[in-house]
Write a protein that holds these residues in place. Structure first.
Motif, PDB file in Angstrom:
ATOM      1  N   VAL A  68      46.864   0.081  13.741  1.00  0.00           N
ATOM      2  CA  VAL A  68      45.917  -0.801  13.953  1.00  0.00           C
ATOM      3  C   VAL A  68      45.240  -0.489  15.207  1.00  0.00           C
ATOM      4  O   VAL A  68      46.373  -0.202  16.276  1.00  0.00           O
ATOM      5  N   GLU A  69      44.432  -0.321  15.121  1.00  0.00           N
ATOM      6  CA  GLU A  69      43.281  -0.074  16.675  1.00  0.00           C
ATOM      7  C   GLU A  69      42.593   0.137  16.997  1.00  0.00           C
ATOM      8  O   GLU A  69      41.579  -1.307  16.170  1.00  0.00           O
ATOM      9  N   SER A  70      41.823  -0.592  18.150  1.00  0.00           N
ATOM     10  CA  SER A  70      41.005  -1.541  18.941  1.00  0.00           C
ATOM     11  C   SER A  70      39.513  -1.038  18.156  1.00  0.00           C
ATOM     12  O   SER A  70      40.000   0.906  17.629  1.00  0.00           O
ATOM     13  N   ILE A  71      38.536  -1.188  17.957  1.00  0.00           N
ATOM     14  CA  ILE A  71      37.207  -0.152  17.469  1.00  0.00           C
ATOM     15  C   ILE A  71      37.095   0.473  18.574  1.00  0.00           C
ATOM     16  O   ILE A  71      36.326   1.371  18.786  1.00  0.00           O
ATOM     17  N   TYR A  72      36.956  -0.293  19.974  1.00  0.00           N
ATOM     18  CA  TYR A  72      36.280   0.467  21.030  1.00  0.00           C
ATOM     19  C   TYR A  72      37.538   1.493  21.668  1.00  0.00           C
ATOM     20  O   TYR A  72      36.803   2.800  21.588  1.00  0.00           O
TER      21      TYR A  72
END
Length: 93
Positions: A68-72
Motif C-alpha cells: 500500500v502506498e499513498s498516491i502522492y
C-alpha cells in the motif's frame, strides 16, 4: 467512478499513516497501527476504490503481499525518476 461508503475517523487515521510511511504491506500497516489485519485490509480496499491509495502486488520473503502506498508517494517517485533521467540526458550531451 470511484467511491467510498464513508470516510470514517479510522479510515482517515489509516490514510494519514499511509501518507507518512514508506510503502508497506497491509500486514505491516496493521501492525504499525496496532489494528486488526482484516479491518485494515477492508479499509485499504475502500481507500483504493476511492483512488486515495495504490495497492500493488509484490513478493516479500517468498510470499505474495499487497503493498500500500499513498498516491502522492507514487507521483513523487515518478517525478524523481523523470528528474534522474533528465540529469542523465543532460550529462550525456
Amino acid at each position: 467512478m470511484s467511491y467510498m461508503t464513508k470516510m470514517t475517523r479510522r479510515k482517515a487515521e489509516l490514510l494519514a499513516q499511509i501518507e507518512k510511511s514508506p510503502p508497506l504491506s497491509i500486514y505491516q500497516l496493521a501492525n504499525q497501527c496496532g489494528r486488526n489485519y482484516r479491518r485494515v485490509f477492508d479499509h485499504v480496499k475502500e481507500l483504493a476504490a476511492a483512488g486515495l491509495v495504490n495497492v500493488r502486488p509484490d513478493i516479500r520473503n517468498g510470499r505474495q503481499v499487497s503493498i500500500v502506498e499513498s498516491i502522492y508517494q507514487q507521483r513523487l517517485q515518478r517525478l524523481d525518476d523523470m528528474f534522474a533521467f533528465k540529469v542523465k540526458l543532460d550529462a550525456a550531451q
